[in-house]
Design an enzyme around this catalytic site. Structure first.
Site, PDB file in Angstrom:
ATOM      1  N   GLU A 164     -42.000   1.108 -10.057  1.00 43.63           N
ATOM      2  CA  GLU A 164     -41.194   1.181  -8.888  1.00 43.63           C
ATOM      3  C   GLU A 164     -41.962   1.262  -7.592  1.00 43.63           C
ATOM      4  O   GLU A 164     -42.882   2.304  -7.474  1.00 43.63           O
ATOM      5  CB  GLU A 164     -40.211   1.937  -8.997  1.00 43.63           C
ATOM      6  CG  GLU A 164     -38.892   1.776  -8.346  1.00 43.63           C
ATOM      7  CD  GLU A 164     -38.280   0.458  -9.153  1.00 43.63           C
ATOM      8  OE1 GLU A 164     -38.512  -0.636  -8.772  1.00 43.63           O
ATOM      9  OE2 GLU A 164     -37.657   0.522 -10.306  1.00 43.63           O
ATOM     10  N   HIS A 165     -41.641   0.539  -6.313  1.00 41.40           N
ATOM     11  CA  HIS A 165     -42.518   0.708  -5.205  1.00 41.40           C
ATOM     12  C   HIS A 165     -43.915   0.712  -5.570  1.00 41.40           C
ATOM     13  O   HIS A 165     -44.609   1.374  -4.787  1.00 41.40           O
ATOM     14  CB  HIS A 165     -42.094   1.990  -4.665  1.00 41.40           C
ATOM     15  CG  HIS A 165     -40.632   2.238  -4.124  1.00 41.40           C
ATOM     16  ND1 HIS A 165     -40.539   1.734  -2.775  1.00 41.40           N
ATOM     17  CD2 HIS A 165     -39.381   2.496  -4.379  1.00 41.40           C
ATOM     18  CE1 HIS A 165     -39.170   1.789  -2.571  1.00 41.40           C
ATOM     19  NE2 HIS A 165     -38.611   2.122  -3.527  1.00 41.40           N
ATOM     20  N   LEU A 193     -29.608  -4.061  -8.152  1.00 46.28           N
ATOM     21  CA  LEU A 193     -29.934  -5.002  -9.222  1.00 46.28           C
ATOM     22  C   LEU A 193     -30.092  -6.441  -8.478  1.00 46.28           C
ATOM     23  O   LEU A 193     -29.899  -7.266  -9.044  1.00 46.28           O
ATOM     24  CB  LEU A 193     -28.690  -5.130 -10.168  1.00 46.28           C
ATOM     25  CG  LEU A 193     -28.431  -3.719 -10.805  1.00 46.28           C
ATOM     26  CD1 LEU A 193     -26.876  -4.046 -11.809  1.00 46.28           C
ATOM     27  CD2 LEU A 193     -29.515  -3.402 -11.685  1.00 46.28           C
ATOM     28  N   SER A 194     -30.319  -6.313  -7.488  1.00 44.86           N
ATOM     29  CA  SER A 194     -30.885  -7.699  -6.586  1.00 44.86           C
ATOM     30  C   SER A 194     -30.087  -8.726  -6.312  1.00 44.86           C
ATOM     31  O   SER A 194     -30.083  -9.991  -6.845  1.00 44.86           O
ATOM     32  CB  SER A 194     -32.391  -8.147  -7.472  1.00 44.86           C
ATOM     33  OG  SER A 194     -33.210  -7.139  -7.058  1.00 44.86           O
ATOM     34  N   SER A 195     -28.580  -8.147  -5.907  1.00 43.10           N
ATOM     35  CA  SER A 195     -27.836  -9.501  -5.632  1.00 43.10           C
ATOM     36  C   SER A 195     -28.386 -10.150  -4.386  1.00 43.10           C
ATOM     37  O   SER A 195     -28.027 -11.451  -4.686  1.00 43.10           O
ATOM     38  CB  SER A 195     -26.495  -8.800  -5.144  1.00 43.10           C
ATOM     39  OG  SER A 195     -26.486  -7.897  -3.943  1.00 43.10           O
ATOM     40  N   GLU A 200     -36.667 -13.436   3.260  1.00 38.12           N
ATOM     41  CA  GLU A 200     -36.127 -11.929   3.546  1.00 38.12           C
ATOM     42  C   GLU A 200     -36.985 -11.177   4.273  1.00 38.12           C
ATOM     43  O   GLU A 200     -36.570 -10.555   5.352  1.00 38.12           O
ATOM     44  CB  GLU A 200     -36.096 -11.209   2.155  1.00 38.12           C
ATOM     45  CG  GLU A 200     -35.216 -10.095   2.285  1.00 38.12           C
ATOM     46  CD  GLU A 200     -34.446  -9.488   0.922  1.00 38.12           C
ATOM     47  OE1 GLU A 200     -34.258 -10.570  -0.083  1.00 38.12           O
ATOM     48  OE2 GLU A 200     -34.043  -8.299   0.762  1.00 38.12           O
ATOM     49  N   ASP A 253     -38.536  -8.947  -6.924  1.00 35.67           N
ATOM     50  CA  ASP A 253     -36.936  -9.252  -7.112  1.00 35.67           C
ATOM     51  C   ASP A 253     -36.870 -10.768  -7.260  1.00 35.67           C
ATOM     52  O   ASP A 253     -36.159 -11.265  -8.321  1.00 35.67           O
ATOM     53  CB  ASP A 253     -36.051  -8.389  -6.114  1.00 35.67           C
ATOM     54  CG  ASP A 253     -36.256  -7.173  -5.958  1.00 35.67           C
ATOM     55  OD1 ASP A 253     -36.587  -6.658  -6.748  1.00 35.67           O
ATOM     56  OD2 ASP A 253     -35.739  -6.600  -4.946  1.00 35.67           O
ATOM     57  N   ASP A 295     -44.950  -2.872  -5.989  1.00 31.89           N
ATOM     58  CA  ASP A 295     -45.321  -4.454  -5.796  1.00 31.89           C
ATOM     59  C   ASP A 295     -46.010  -4.815  -4.354  1.00 31.89           C
ATOM     60  O   ASP A 295     -46.891  -5.625  -4.312  1.00 31.89           O
ATOM     61  CB  ASP A 295     -44.071  -5.276  -5.994  1.00 31.89           C
ATOM     62  CG  ASP A 295     -42.714  -4.956  -5.083  1.00 31.89           C
ATOM     63  OD1 ASP A 295     -42.708  -3.976  -4.450  1.00 31.89           O
ATOM     64  OD2 ASP A 295     -41.821  -5.931  -4.917  1.00 31.89           O
TER      65      ASP A 295
HETATM   66  C1  GLA Z   1     -36.769  -3.348  -3.770  1.00 27.59           C
HETATM   67  C2  GLA Z   1     -37.783  -4.701  -3.271  1.00 27.59           C
HETATM   68  C3  GLA Z   1     -38.776  -4.829  -4.123  1.00 27.59           C
HETATM   69  C4  GLA Z   1     -39.415  -3.525  -4.597  1.00 27.59           C
HETATM   70  C5  GLA Z   1     -38.387  -2.372  -5.120  1.00 27.59           C
HETATM   71  C6  GLA Z   1     -39.163  -1.102  -5.322  1.00 27.59           C
HETATM   72  O1  GLA Z   1     -36.083  -4.106  -4.688  1.00 27.59           O
HETATM   73  O2  GLA Z   1     -37.073  -5.824  -3.045  1.00 27.59           O
HETATM   74  O3  GLA Z   1     -39.663  -5.710  -3.636  1.00 27.59           O
HETATM   75  O4  GLA Z   1     -40.292  -3.113  -3.768  1.00 27.59           O
HETATM   76  O5  GLA Z   1     -37.305  -2.247  -3.974  1.00 27.59           O
HETATM   77  O6  GLA Z   1     -39.876  -1.264  -6.569  1.00 27.59           O
END
Ligand code: GLA
Length: 384
Positions: free
Chosen positions: A31-32, A122-124, A157, A169, A34
């Protein structure tokens, strides 16, 4: 299926030609990292964004949704004018990036039906972007390159919607595979599928349902902090990115950075090690070890990266104490959204009762729970 087709006809006055979908995602670990060139381990979910589409013979992309009255008509000849839109901004950004990359686009009508809860982490938004990109690419008869579509969605984005997100995501939404996690190197975009054999366990997603959060501004602030860390490390070492820095190198640079920046970097370096270790223990079938890595990730995101907040901490802490739970962490950007917990299947019901009750007592309103099912990212659902 019939619902989306019926509503399509009502809204656009003609039948749809096809239905596609792109998935929401859960990030298992990494997490955090990428946007620091690290490796991540996301998986696509059955929660997704479906789109029903047809070419409309105009030069406009018209977008509507099944659950809100909003509507936008986006002129393919000038896509610069839609940045302020609440509904239509992502779609305009995606169309713009596709055109800039040389895709041929045809005017079309698109109806969205999204089961990824908004604001859930969850990346809508990635699901909307990737579903849009795939539909536009298909309707314009372009060759399909899913990793490239993901990159163009990320650019949309970043450039159009003002969120400086990484690639994770969109990549997971476009390239996910049922029963697998994706080990994605965010520096090179090389990836491999890791079979997700959870044995007698399930992944439970717990949504903290926090109403408003300032994810974008806090997110961009963290990105600036890790850039600052990398600049400091580069004063002493030749580092391609922060994910490539070893713990010893980071320690050697500790005095060269602000304490807060050092802690941000310590999270990134530690999290990258946890991803590598997670792949190793998952391949060995050691779920107890994987659970411990999930929990360690949350603690690092809470104490060093400071992206959890009271709600996600309450969920994670309740999960750690819950029956049958092997480990739990926040997933996604943080500040709100979901945790992911590894729970013995036999204990899932009890887990939900336990965590739900503790969360309500601590925070004052209810969390929601979903048992995650791992699916393909993009699906051709139907030719109509
Ligand atoms: C969001 C961003 C991703 C990633 C996460 C954290 O989902 O869209 O690119 O940085 O936060 O891991």
């Amino acid at each position: 299926m019939s619902d989306i087709l019926t509503i399509f006809k009502e809204k656009f006055g003609a039948p749809a030609e096809a239905v596609y979908s792109a998935a929401g995602r859960v990030n298992l670990i990494g997490e955090h990292v990428d946007y620091c060139g690290g490796k991540v381990l996301p998986a696509a979910l059955t929660l997704k964004c479906r789109v029903a589409v047809r070419k409309n013979g105009t030069n406009f992309v018209r977008v509507a949704a099944t659950d809100i009255p909003d509507f936008a008509a986006l002129d393919l000849a000038d896509l610069s004018a839609y940045k302020h839109l609440k509904w239509g901004c992502y779609q305009a950004g995606v169309a713009d990036e596709l055109q800039k990359a040389g895709y041929r686009l045809a005017g079309c009508d698109i109806l969205y039906d999204c089961t990824v809860p908004f604001g859930s982490g969850l990346s809508s938004s990635a699901a909307i972007e990737v579903a849009t990109a795939y539909a536009l690419a298909r309707l314009g008869d372009n060759p399909i390159d899913k990793p490239q579509l993901a990159v163009l969605c990320q650019k949309a984005e970043n450039n159009y919607c003002g969120v400086n997100c990484g690639i994770m995501d969109q990549f997971a939404s476009a390239n996910g595979r049922a029963g697998h996690a994706i080990l994605l190197d965010c520096d090179t975009l090389e990836y491999e599928y890791i079979p997700l054999d959870l044995q007698d366990c399930a992944l439970v997603l717990s949504n903290c349902n926090k109403p408003h959060s300032l994810v974008a501004s806090k997110y961009n602030e963290r990105r600036a902090e890790v850039e600052e860390a990398l600049a400091a490390v580069r004063g002493k070492f030749d580092a391609a990115n922060l994910a490539a820095v070893t713990p010893a190198q980071l320690e050697a640079c500790r005095a060269d950075m602000r304490p807060v920046v050092y802690r941000r970097a310590r999270h990134v370096v530690g999290e990258c090690a946890r991803v590598a270790e997670s792949v190793r223990v998952l391949e060995a079938g050691d779920l107890a070890a994987f659970g411990k890595l999930l929990t360690a990730s949350h603690i690092s995101l809470r104490d060093d990266y400071e992206v959890t907040g009271a709600e996600l901490d309450a969920l994670a802490e309740a999960a750690w104490a819950a029956p049958g739970c092997l480990g739990s962490r926040m997933t996604g950007a943080g500040f709100g959204g979901c945790t992911v917990s590894l729970v013995r299947k036999a204990d899932v019901e009890q887990f939900i009762q336990f965590v739900g009750a503790r969360y309500r007592a601590a925070i004052g309103y209810d969390a929601s729970f979903y048992v995650a099912e791992i699916a393909d990212g993009i699906i051709d659902e139907a030719d109509v």
